[in-house]
Design a protein around this motif. Structure first.
Motif, PDB file in Angstrom:
ATOM      1  N   UNK A   1       0.823  -1.223   0.000  1.00 54.54           N
ATOM      2  CA  UNK A   1       0.000   0.000   0.000  1.00 54.54           C
ATOM      3  C   UNK A   1       0.853   1.269   0.000  1.00 54.54           C
ATOM      4  N   UNK A   2       1.748   1.378   0.997  1.00 48.57           N
ATOM      5  CA  UNK A   2       2.522   2.621   1.124  1.00 48.57           C
ATOM      6  C   UNK A   2       3.479   2.832  -0.052  1.00 48.57           C
TER       7      UNK A   2
ATOM      8  N   UNK B   1       1.193   3.994  -2.981  1.00 52.14           N
ATOM      9  CA  UNK B   1       0.512   5.284  -2.832  1.00 52.14           C
ATOM     10  C   UNK B   1       1.492   6.421  -2.546  1.00 52.14           C
ATOM     11  N   UNK B   2       2.531   6.160  -1.767  1.00 53.77           N
ATOM     12  CA  UNK B   2       3.413   7.244  -1.338  1.00 53.77           C
ATOM     13  C   UNK B   2       4.628   7.361  -2.254  1.00 53.77           C
TER      14      UNK B   2
ATOM     15  N   UNK C   1       4.866   5.891  -5.185  1.00 54.87           N
ATOM     16  CA  UNK C   1       4.417   5.772  -6.579  1.00 54.87           C
ATOM     17  C   UNK C   1       5.147   4.656  -7.326  1.00 54.87           C
TER      18      UNK C   1
ATOM     19  N   UNK D   1       9.071   0.293   2.511  1.00 57.69           N
ATOM     20  CA  UNK D   1       9.308   1.696   2.170  1.00 57.69           C
ATOM     21  C   UNK D   1      10.800   1.988   2.067  1.00 57.69           C
TER      22      UNK D   1
END
Lengths: 250, 416
Positions: free
Chosen positions: A110-111, A114-115, A117, A163
């Motif tokens: 998810x991160x 979304x964050x 890209x 991340x």
């Protein structure tokens, strides 16, 4: 124990950090710095401010006085700075905090999607590698509730690693686990430490601290009462409060 | 082995006999004690009597002709009368909208690929087509009406094919199509000036179940997002936003819907520019939607309140900005947790659409009541008529409740 990295740069700097909850003075002037690839274990009695301390580092808690510099960025109210720091600082919680409505793979990707890209396929590739690394590659389509506590915490570690942070914070990562699951989580953390990750770990797993930590920090009443390499803390603690605390938990 | 010690037996055993099977259940639950047995016997007598007399009344004593006589008026009210739709037949317009809805059902079946959705889609289209076989004379129910009803069966197949063979066969495609269908329905039913065959029908002639359904669908679709925004606003840290949302919610929850409906005829016009096209139906729709949104906001806020703060913390710690945390983490979980309350509000809204009779709109109950009051020979049939209306509403609301339970089960609520 990994060898001390003396020449390395300071990646986290805290100077006289204060934090109040209403009238309660939770952090009373914390000053310390953490070097790149250092593994620091923070311990101390409950309510001593150790969780609050590591939560100020990614601004889940706001400090009211003093300064905190992470990756060269000073933590202020500027939301762009905060989001930039949070992208580079991974966090693992006592209660896992996996997202129950998403599959294991979606929790992890998810991160990044979304964050950062990252394209979905690439994020899933990374996700698979990470699940492999934490030893649960066959569970990617399951939901968190279908996993054991130890597996959930390992997913949480993989989620934070997705991340690609350069600092990892662990807030009592094994305190909610059954004894037989603690080891599987600690093994993952040990592997992470040996890969050169900068880690701050709030934990009372003294075996882990002795083996993996470069430095230990004892908190009491919102301040650092003693810090030093594990052998010094265990064999020759200087502070009476540290001696008393260690005698009670060892 | 130690003398006297028994070998440990830890293999799984079957439960004791009394816990098993139908007989065990009856013995344990219906005849467990003497007063349980007494209650069981008494209940059987009472339920049996009600069923016996009820069924006898429904089959032999009741006179259901009033429903047949009312017929299409219950569905569309005065929409197809000479006054509303001079010198032409307008029944095909709501019927065409119905076909579009059936196509949507077919698309849902195509996407779901079978199972319950398939059975619902086929069941509804066959039931609609069955109305074409009603034993009315062709004067009362023309061939065109019957053909359009029968067309629901090919329509469901068409929807299935669209979902299977075009890019519209996704959840998003269905959602977009549903919005399009609703707008086309409004245009069809309302009519377009100067287009032959689509002469506008004034809104005051709209009526029957069509009116209830239009208000309910618009209310449901709009009140949920409005309610979500209000719920987020009420939790906002910005004092002005928070105050506005609190005032809105408390005002709309605190005033009876009937009062709001009366007020709407006077107050809603003030909120729009003078030349903005509006009518009593539009005003009623706005009020019902906002009334429902206020309740929806509190349901959603309850769901957000119940979330563990660690969920948002974990999302923020990963670097997700606040709005993404809300959109991807908090809202999906909050809404899942309050599906029963949200569907309860939907059901309530659907039933509340009957209240528009107070501003003179002939929705299904109002037109039925007006009919028996205007035709004294049917005054004695009020029982049958209102029982039937109750059944109609129950079928719709039970349908909603049934679907919501399936959705909950599908999302795995309760097994977390």
């Amino acid at each position: 124990m990994a060898e001390m990295k003396d020449g390395a740069e300071d990646i986290i700097v805290c100077r006289d950090v204060h934090k109040w909850y209403g009238d309660f003075h939770a952090l009373r002037g914390v000053t310390t710095s953490i070097k790149k690839a250092e593994v620091v274990v923070v311990f101390g009695p409950s309510g001593s401010g150790k969780s609050t301390f590591i939560r100020t580092i990614n601004r889940l808690e706001e400090h009211q006085l003093g300064e905190i510099i992470v990756n060269g960025i000073k933590l202020t109210n500027d939301i762009r700075n905060i989001d930039a720091i949070r992208r580079d600082v991974g966090m693992v919680f006592q209660s896992f905090n996996l997202f129950p409505h998403l599959t294991v793979m979606d929790n992890i990707t998810l991160a990044p999607i979304k964050v950062r890209k990252v394209p979905r396929a690439e994020a899933q590739q990374v996700g698979n590698d990470l699940l492999d690394r934490v030893g649960i590659s066959d569970q990617s389509d399951k939901y968190p509730a279908q996993l054991s506590g130890g597996q959930q915490q390992r997913v949480a570690i993989a989620r934070a690693l997705a991340m690609q942070p350069n600092i990892m914070l662990f807030d009592e990562p094994t305190s909610a686990l059954d004894p037989e699951m603690i080891k599987e989580v600690l093994d993952v953390m040990q592997e992470l430490a040996s890969s050169g990750m900068t880690m701050i770990v709030v934990s009372h797993e003294m075996g882990f601290a002795r083996e993996v930590a470069n430095r230990m920090i004892m908190f009491d009443l919102g301040t650092i009462v003693e810090e030093g390499p594990p052998e010094q803390i265990f064999e020759d603690p200087q502070n009476d409060r540290t001696k008393l605390f260690l005698s009670q938990i060892l | 082995m130690i003398a006297g010690a028994e070998p440990i037996n830890n293999s799984a055993l079957r439960p004791p006999h009394s816990e098993r099977g139908f007989v065990g259940w009856v013995r344990a639950n219906l005849f467990g004690t003497w007063y349980n047995s007494l209650l069981t016997v008494a209940s059987v007598i009472v339920i049996g009597a009600i069923l016996l007399f009820g069924i006898r009344w429904v089959i032999s004593d009741a006179d259901w002709t009033v429903i047949a006589t009312l017929g299409g008026q219950m569905i569309i009210g005065q929409y197809n009368t000479e006054l509303a739709c001079p010198s032409q037949n307008c029944f095909w317009r709501p019927q065409a909208s119905l076909l579009l809805v059936t196509i949507l059902l077919g698309m849902a079946w195509g996407v779901a690929g079978g199972g319950l959705t398939k059975r619902i889609a086929i069941g509804i289209s066959v039931a609609l087509a069955a109305f074409a076989l009603l034993p009315y004379s062709f004067e009362r129910m023309g061939m065109d009406v019957r053909l359009l009803l029968a067309a629901n069966i090919p329509a469901v197949g068409l929807g299935w094919a669209i979902a299977r063979y075009t890019p519209l066969g996704t959840g998003r495609g269905i959602a977009l199509s549903a919005i399009a269908v609703f707008l086309v329905t409004l245009i069809l039913v309302h009519g377009v000036p100067n287009v032959p065959g689509l002469e506008p029908v004034p809104v005051r002639h709209w009526g029957g179940l069509m009116l209830n359904l239009l208000l309910a669908v618009a209310g449901i679709v709009i009140s949920l997002p409005v309610g979500i925004v209000l719920a987020m606003g009420r939790r906002s840290r910005l004092p002005v936003v928070k105050l506005l949302c609190v005032v809105f919610i408390e005002v709309f929850r605190g005033v009876p819907l009937i009062t709001l409906l009366f007020m709407s005829q006077v107050l809603v016009p003030l909120a729009f520019p003078e030349n903005f096209p509006q009518n009593s139906l539009f005003r009623a729709g706005v009020v019902i939607t906002l009334f429902s949104a206020a309740y929806m906001a509190e349901n959603v806020r309850g769901g957000l309140q119940a979330l563990h703060p660690g969920q948002a913390e974990a999302a923020r710690a990963l670097g997700l900005p606040g709005w993404q945390t809300m959109l991807f983490i908090s809202l999906p979980q909050a809404i899942r947790n309050v599906i029963p309350a949200i569907v309860g509000q939907f059901i309530s809204l659907f039933k509340d659409t009957t209240l528009v009779y107070v501003i003179g709109m002939l929705e299904v109950v109002a037109i039925s009541r007006a009919y028996i009051q205007g035709n004294t020979e049917y005054l004695a049939s009020a029982k049958e008529l209102f029982l039937f209306l109750g059944l109609v509403f129950w079928v719709f609301t039970y349908g909603m409740s049934f679907v919501s339970r399936r959705v909950e089960k599908h999302l795995g609520i309760g097994v977390r």
